[in-house]
Motif scaffolding. Sequence first.
Motif, PDB file in Angstrom:
ATOM      1  N   ASP A  47      58.221  20.519  37.782  1.00 45.35           N
ATOM      2  CA  ASP A  47      57.502  20.339  39.044  1.00 45.35           C
ATOM      3  C   ASP A  47      56.044  19.955  38.782  1.00 45.35           C
ATOM      4  O   ASP A  47      55.357  20.618  38.004  1.00 45.35           O
ATOM      5  CB  ASP A  47      57.564  21.632  39.855  1.00 45.35           C
ATOM      6  CG  ASP A  47      56.972  21.451  41.220  1.00 45.35           C
ATOM      7  OD1 ASP A  47      55.726  21.538  41.347  1.00 45.35           O
ATOM      8  OD2 ASP A  47      57.737  21.209  42.172  1.00 45.35           O
TER       9      ASP A  47
ATOM     10  N   CYS B 105      44.391  33.064  42.044  1.00 44.63           N
ATOM     11  CA  CYS B 105      45.419  32.234  42.689  1.00 44.63           C
ATOM     12  C   CYS B 105      44.809  31.224  43.659  1.00 44.63           C
ATOM     13  O   CYS B 105      45.279  30.098  43.755  1.00 44.63           O
ATOM     14  CB  CYS B 105      46.439  33.118  43.404  1.00 44.63           C
ATOM     15  SG  CYS B 105      47.490  34.043  42.261  1.00 44.63           S
TER      16      CYS B 105
ATOM     17  N   ARG C  61      55.145  32.460  40.600  1.00 42.39           N
ATOM     18  CA  ARG C  61      56.259  33.319  40.197  1.00 42.39           C
ATOM     19  C   ARG C  61      57.161  32.595  39.200  1.00 42.39           C
ATOM     20  O   ARG C  61      57.556  33.161  38.181  1.00 42.39           O
ATOM     21  CB  ARG C  61      57.075  33.776  41.401  1.00 42.39           C
ATOM     22  CG  ARG C  61      58.236  34.706  41.015  1.00 42.39           C
ATOM     23  CD  ARG C  61      59.053  35.165  42.212  1.00 42.39           C
ATOM     24  NE  ARG C  61      59.532  34.087  43.051  1.00 42.39           N
ATOM     25  CZ  ARG C  61      60.578  33.310  42.774  1.00 42.39           C
ATOM     26  NH1 ARG C  61      61.266  33.487  41.667  1.00 42.39           N
ATOM     27  NH2 ARG C  61      60.954  32.357  43.609  1.00 42.39           N
ATOM     28  N   VAL C  62      57.466  31.332  39.463  1.00 40.22           N
ATOM     29  CA  VAL C  62      58.319  30.554  38.549  1.00 40.22           C
ATOM     30  C   VAL C  62      57.653  30.448  37.172  1.00 40.22           C
ATOM     31  O   VAL C  62      58.306  30.647  36.142  1.00 40.22           O
ATOM     32  CB  VAL C  62      58.620  29.150  39.127  1.00 40.22           C
ATOM     33  CG1 VAL C  62      59.298  28.260  38.092  1.00 40.22           C
ATOM     34  CG2 VAL C  62      59.496  29.270  40.372  1.00 40.22           C
TER      35      VAL C  62
ATOM     36  N   GLU D   1      57.771  33.933  35.462  1.00 40.48           N
ATOM     37  CA  GLU D   1      59.118  34.278  35.011  1.00 40.48           C
ATOM     38  C   GLU D   1      59.585  33.410  33.844  1.00 40.48           C
ATOM     39  O   GLU D   1      60.461  33.811  33.088  1.00 40.48           O
ATOM     40  CB  GLU D   1      60.098  34.205  36.176  1.00 40.48           C
ATOM     41  CG  GLU D   1      59.860  35.319  37.182  1.00 40.48           C
ATOM     42  CD  GLU D   1      60.749  35.242  38.409  1.00 40.48           C
ATOM     43  OE1 GLU D   1      61.493  34.235  38.569  1.00 40.48           O
ATOM     44  OE2 GLU D   1      60.708  36.186  39.220  1.00 40.48           O
TER      45      GLU D   1
ATOM     46  N   THR E 158      52.487  30.770  45.841  1.00 37.70           N
ATOM     47  CA  THR E 158      53.015  32.034  45.340  1.00 37.70           C
ATOM     48  C   THR E 158      54.339  31.820  44.630  1.00 37.70           C
ATOM     49  O   THR E 158      54.592  32.389  43.561  1.00 37.70           O
ATOM     50  CB  THR E 158      53.176  33.048  46.498  1.00 37.70           C
ATOM     51  OG1 THR E 158      51.886  33.286  47.062  1.00 37.70           O
ATOM     52  CG2 THR E 158      53.781  34.352  46.024  1.00 37.70           C
ATOM     53  N   HIS E 159      55.195  30.986  45.192  1.00 37.29           N
ATOM     54  CA  HIS E 159      56.480  30.653  44.555  1.00 37.29           C
ATOM     55  C   HIS E 159      56.249  29.991  43.199  1.00 37.29           C
ATOM     56  O   HIS E 159      56.884  30.360  42.202  1.00 37.29           O
ATOM     57  CB  HIS E 159      57.297  29.733  45.465  1.00 37.29           C
ATOM     58  CG  HIS E 159      58.444  29.082  44.762  1.00 37.29           C
ATOM     59  ND1 HIS E 159      59.594  29.766  44.425  1.00 37.29           N
ATOM     60  CD2 HIS E 159      58.602  27.822  44.303  1.00 37.29           C
ATOM     61  CE1 HIS E 159      60.414  28.945  43.796  1.00 37.29           C
ATOM     62  NE2 HIS E 159      59.842  27.763  43.711  1.00 37.29           N
ATOM     63  N   HIS E 160      55.339  29.020  43.142  1.00 38.27           N
ATOM     64  CA  HIS E 160      55.064  28.317  41.887  1.00 38.27           C
ATOM     65  C   HIS E 160      54.536  29.270  40.813  1.00 38.27           C
ATOM     66  O   HIS E 160      54.945  29.195  39.651  1.00 38.27           O
ATOM     67  CB  HIS E 160      54.090  27.164  42.108  1.00 38.27           C
ATOM     68  CG  HIS E 160      54.676  26.001  42.834  1.00 38.27           C
ATOM     69  ND1 HIS E 160      55.805  25.337  42.405  1.00 38.27           N
ATOM     70  CD2 HIS E 160      54.292  25.372  43.977  1.00 38.27           C
ATOM     71  CE1 HIS E 160      56.091  24.351  43.244  1.00 38.27           C
ATOM     72  NE2 HIS E 160      55.188  24.357  44.207  1.00 38.27           N
TER      73      HIS E 160
ATOM     74  N   ARG F 252      53.396  22.788  39.328  1.00 37.26           N
ATOM     75  CA  ARG F 252      53.379  23.780  38.253  1.00 37.26           C
ATOM     76  C   ARG F 252      52.744  23.211  36.988  1.00 37.26           C
ATOM     77  O   ARG F 252      52.005  23.900  36.294  1.00 37.26           O
ATOM     78  CB  ARG F 252      54.789  24.311  37.996  1.00 37.26           C
ATOM     79  CG  ARG F 252      55.288  25.142  39.174  1.00 37.26           C
ATOM     80  CD  ARG F 252      56.517  25.930  38.860  1.00 37.26           C
ATOM     81  NE  ARG F 252      57.729  25.157  38.739  1.00 37.26           N
ATOM     82  CZ  ARG F 252      58.595  24.933  39.723  1.00 37.26           C
ATOM     83  NH1 ARG F 252      58.379  25.423  40.929  1.00 37.26           N
ATOM     84  NH2 ARG F 252      59.696  24.238  39.506  1.00 37.26           N
TER      85      ARG F 252
ATOM     86  N   LYS G 215      49.893  28.632  50.864  1.00 34.71           N
ATOM     87  CA  LYS G 215      49.755  29.861  50.078  1.00 34.71           C
ATOM     88  C   LYS G 215      51.127  30.388  49.654  1.00 34.71           C
ATOM     89  O   LYS G 215      51.313  30.806  48.509  1.00 34.71           O
ATOM     90  CB  LYS G 215      48.994  30.907  50.879  1.00 34.71           C
ATOM     91  CG  LYS G 215      48.701  32.165  50.118  1.00 34.71           C
ATOM     92  CD  LYS G 215      47.857  33.125  50.929  1.00 34.71           C
ATOM     93  CE  LYS G 215      47.608  34.388  50.142  1.00 34.71           C
ATOM     94  NZ  LYS G 215      46.761  35.325  50.874  1.00 34.71           N
ATOM     95  N   SER G 216      52.104  30.346  50.560  1.00 30.78           N
ATOM     96  CA  SER G 216      53.439  30.862  50.216  1.00 30.78           C
ATOM     97  C   SER G 216      54.116  29.986  49.164  1.00 30.78           C
ATOM     98  O   SER G 216      54.795  30.500  48.272  1.00 30.78           O
ATOM     99  CB  SER G 216      54.315  30.997  51.461  1.00 30.78           C
ATOM    100  OG  SER G 216      54.542  29.739  52.059  1.00 30.78           O
ATOM    101  N   THR G 217      53.910  28.689  49.237  1.00 29.62           N
ATOM    102  CA  THR G 217      54.483  27.788  48.230  1.00 29.62           C
ATOM    103  C   THR G 217      53.791  28.000  46.887  1.00 29.62           C
ATOM    104  O   THR G 217      54.449  28.014  45.838  1.00 29.62           O
ATOM    105  CB  THR G 217      54.371  26.324  48.686  1.00 29.62           C
ATOM    106  OG1 THR G 217      55.069  26.176  49.926  1.00 29.62           O
ATOM    107  CG2 THR G 217      54.956  25.369  47.665  1.00 29.62           C
TER     108      THR G 217
END
Length: 113
Positions: free
Chosen positions: A32, A51, A68-69, A72, A64-66, A35, A60-62
């Motif tokens: 991505d 962040c 996290r990926v 992880e 947060t997803h990036h 990322r 902001k929510s997207t």
Amino acid sequence: MSYYGPMDADRTPDHPDLREVTLQRVLEALVDPVRRSIVTQLATAAGDISCGGFDISVSKSTATHHFRVLREAGLIRQHYAGTSRLNTLRRAEFDQAFPGLLDAVVTADRASA
């Protein structure tokens, strides 16, 4: 001990052991462009970045997803300093697990920008 000490430890997310992270997972995280931009910004930063301190054009929510990926996949480490969630590139650990990969990704990302 700082005021935020114990609370910060409780809020710090889990980070994978890089010996358990597969190349497949890393490459899927880096496919991505947002990322890759986060990784490149961390690789060229003088220190940790909050962040909200990244130059990315997603909600902001997207974002947060990036984050996290990336966490992880073992690419970043997140921790709290007061109320800010800070991000650090796991450069030394990652270079040991996947030699040369971060340099290649950052070089390619900068060339395409």
